[in-house]
Design an enzyme around this catalytic site. Sequence first.
Site, PDB file in Angstrom:
ATOM      1  CB  CYS A 142     -16.707  11.161   0.033  1.00  0.00           C
ATOM      2  SG  CYS A 142     -16.413  10.356   1.463  1.00  0.00           S
ATOM      3  CE  LYS A 174      -5.237   3.513   4.478  1.00  0.00           C
ATOM      4  NZ  LYS A 174      -6.426   3.653   3.413  1.00  0.00           N
ATOM      5  CB  CYS A 181      -4.901 -13.614 -20.604  1.00  0.00           C
ATOM      6  SG  CYS A 181      -6.575 -14.685 -20.213  1.00  0.00           S
ATOM      7  CG  ASN A 196       0.647   3.729  -6.987  1.00  0.00           C
ATOM      8  OD1 ASN A 196       0.051   2.775  -7.690  1.00  0.00           O
ATOM      9  ND2 ASN A 196      -0.009   4.968  -7.344  1.00  0.00           N
ATOM     10  CG  ASP A 201      -2.283   0.869   0.885  1.00  0.00           C
ATOM     11  OD1 ASP A 201      -3.360   0.206   1.223  1.00  0.00           O
ATOM     12  OD2 ASP A 201      -2.053   2.086   0.745  1.00  0.00           O
ATOM     13  CB  CYS A 219      -7.470 -12.741 -16.889  1.00  0.00           C
ATOM     14  SG  CYS A 219      -7.488 -11.606 -18.124  1.00  0.00           S
ATOM     15  CG  ASN A 234      -7.532   2.107  -8.242  1.00  0.00           C
ATOM     16  OD1 ASN A 234      -6.741   1.793  -9.109  1.00  0.00           O
ATOM     17  ND2 ASN A 234      -6.872   2.064  -6.916  1.00  0.00           N
ATOM     18  CB  CYS A 291      -8.507 -12.241 -23.306  1.00  0.00           C
ATOM     19  SG  CYS A 291      -7.761 -11.141 -21.877  1.00  0.00           S
ATOM     20  CB  CYS A 347     -11.465 -12.772 -19.815  1.00  0.00           C
ATOM     21  SG  CYS A 347      -9.973 -13.675 -20.137  1.00  0.00           S
TER      22      CYS A 347
END
Lengths: 427, 427
Positions: free
Chosen positions: A265, A139, A323, A162, A116, A241, A199, A318, A244
């Site tokens: 928010c 975190k 994949c 990140n 994180d 996946c 996200n 895909c 896909c």
Amino acid sequence: MEVELKELLNDLQSLKKSISDPSDLALIDKMHLHVENIATLEKSGTTCRSKVKDMSAEVVDSNPYSRLMALQRMGIVDNYERIREFSVAIVGIGGVGSVAAEMLTRCGIGRLLLYDYDKVELANMNRLFFRPEQVGMTKTDAAVQTLSEINPDVVLESYTLNITTVEGFDTFMSSLTNKSFRTTKSGSGVDLVLSCVDNYEARMVVNQACNELNQTWMESGVSEDAVSGHIQLLIPGETACFACVPPLVVASGIDERTLKREGVCAASLPTTMGVVAGLLVQNTLKYLLKFGQVSRYLGYNALKDYFPTMEMKPNSQCSNTACLERQKEYILAKPTRDAAAKAKAADSEALSVAENPVHADNEWNISVVDDDEVDGADVRNSGVLPEGIVHELPVADEYPKQPITEAVGPADDLEELRRQLEALNAD
Amino acid sequence: MEVELKELLNDLQSLKKSISDPSDLALIDKMHLHVENIATLEKSGTTCRSKVKDMSAEVVDSNPYSRLMALQRMGIVDNYERIREFSVAIVGIGGVGSVAAEMLTRCGIGRLLLYDYDKVELANMNRLFFRPEQVGMTKTDAAVQTLSEINPDVVLESYTLNITTVEGFDTFMSSLTNKSFRTTKSGSGVDLVLSCVDNYEARMVVNQACNELNQTWMESGVSEDAVSGHIQLLIPGETACFACVPPLVVASGIDERTLKREGVCAASLPTTMGVVAGLLVQNTLKYLLKFGQVSRYLGYNALKDYFPTMEMKPNSQCSNTACLERQKEYILAKPTRDAAAKAKAADSEALSVAENPVHADNEWNISVVDDDEVDGADVRNSGVLPEGIVHELPVADEYPKQPITEAVGPADDLEELRRQLEALNAD
């Protein structure tokens, strides 16, 4: 603090030797008492348990593993202590990831990798795990602090980065392939990756890494109205996946990429996130310790207490090249898989088969899915979804690097399924 | 500790004034620095947030309620801040109760009443909430310590007692009827009682208290093999009470009273208990804040990720006399209830109806159940149970004071229901 207190006591001793005034000496004795009181108070706040060498099944109050080892006596798990061999990577230590990490820590998992880049805020206090005094810490640091206190037996590795940046992705990949703890059957250094991010971009990055590494992972998510969520198992080549089929989320239908925009928010609840974390780690335990059935997709609609399930096959169109490679390998390995399944079936009377995996990249104890088998709550590659599940993203999706191709396939038996689910889900 | 540190600093100041030797003075300055370091270390470990007067919806990182107030903007809850008016009693602060208490605390519930007589042990560390440094404390004291740090806005009342003793029961009853915080619509001092106990006797005691007080409550439980659990809503007179039908638990079927016998150690998992606590508190929030549908019975089979639901009507032959009284009142109030329902339906176009309860002891926003309505997953007063649910206790139950009479009623449509559930629950 222990060091500071010891030095303070030494200083008091030296001072006592060098002075002679009785009132000063009385003052020093008084100070001595204060320091001892502080030491006692300090000690009472940080008594952690020492490490445990072997997991004991002994039924005594002082055994932190007695209630877990009881799973063996109850006939649920064959060998609970195997949990110490496993490494699990958790990407995103938020409302779901932090609780998942705590559950695995309390279960005595061997090694946890935590990723994180965010800091703890007071705005996170409506979810479990983080405490107000940790506000301002990363975190990852706060999680390591809490988890190491709870169970010193777990090896914790934290990565404050990140994964959607180029540098972050490289570190992510190399940490997953580090085999210093134990080489896993899939060849990477971890047994399972849990995606607990909030996200779309981060999910696509986890998807990319796991497809490249042929790494089985589980995805989780909670809708921004806080009243629905899901978990999903992804086995490269064997299941769809993340690229896909358009990503799914139960009930909501709002474009997830609108999340975290300025001034917007998302709502969240400790209940929904706790349930999703619980279902995620429960399926992780079933997957690692080979008991029960691992869910391929399980939704949670909190308003109706409705839990849709389904399966998704990989999409031969895909857009993710890694994949497609895994799909090719999976098809090529079919004869080996069939032979192994046949051998396993033949051996099933014998007791010694449990430890042999059916094939290299299928470590879990669910038998190979037969394409002809269709059970009631099973949707495969059709555009039609079970009642209560909607596409998370618009169908005409324009995500730049991973254009999503609509999955194809016949809608066999879907009218009947829809009718059944509607009956269960009736107002 | 703050007091001790302050006194230590004062003592150092006085000592500094009375001595003149330069090396002694240097020693005192060094000690001063140590004390300041200790104060800094101490402070970093206990920074708690201050109380918040009003719940703000402002989207800033420092607002602990922004993600909860967002439930209003998302259209899920009409008035989230009402949560501060509610009192919830939690009986049993173990693997389910402690997590339920933490969730309600983080949601900003008005007042929590906590009941337990047990102490924290290392053997509890395989479930969420309690920490190793709390071993030896009573569960109530440890819970108050943790919860007050997490959210100082919640009024916490703890009762270290066993409700199954005569004295404990009296205190339990009087605490539930204490109206100093707010008088609830049902006339008691709490809005809901959550039963999170681990044994049959304690459940029967909660049932007795709630029947006597006409108090709505929710029951929860986890099987001793740790892989199934349930929650159940009990409204005296309207639904089955705990003595109306033999207590149910998902999948297990082992006599719960064999639990906690000498040498017998039940298995438990943080996952199952976290899921059950999450489902329990989610339904509590739905009940208190009037959104979604409150489940009357929801099971959790962890091995198959199967969640059976059903409804149970009161048994007119129930052995509990308080239950029979509540049933009589409920039948007598039918005309009032029907009139209110009719009025509500007539007013439904107007926007101002939400605040008026249908009748005094039905605070939740689910419309009155019509006896003719039968939906797919609804079992009423029949001996036959849905697939996946078994009687927790032997049918020929010999509990001394509350002999359980088998519920009676026709098995209408059960074959069809069974078929549907079997299809969903197929291997």
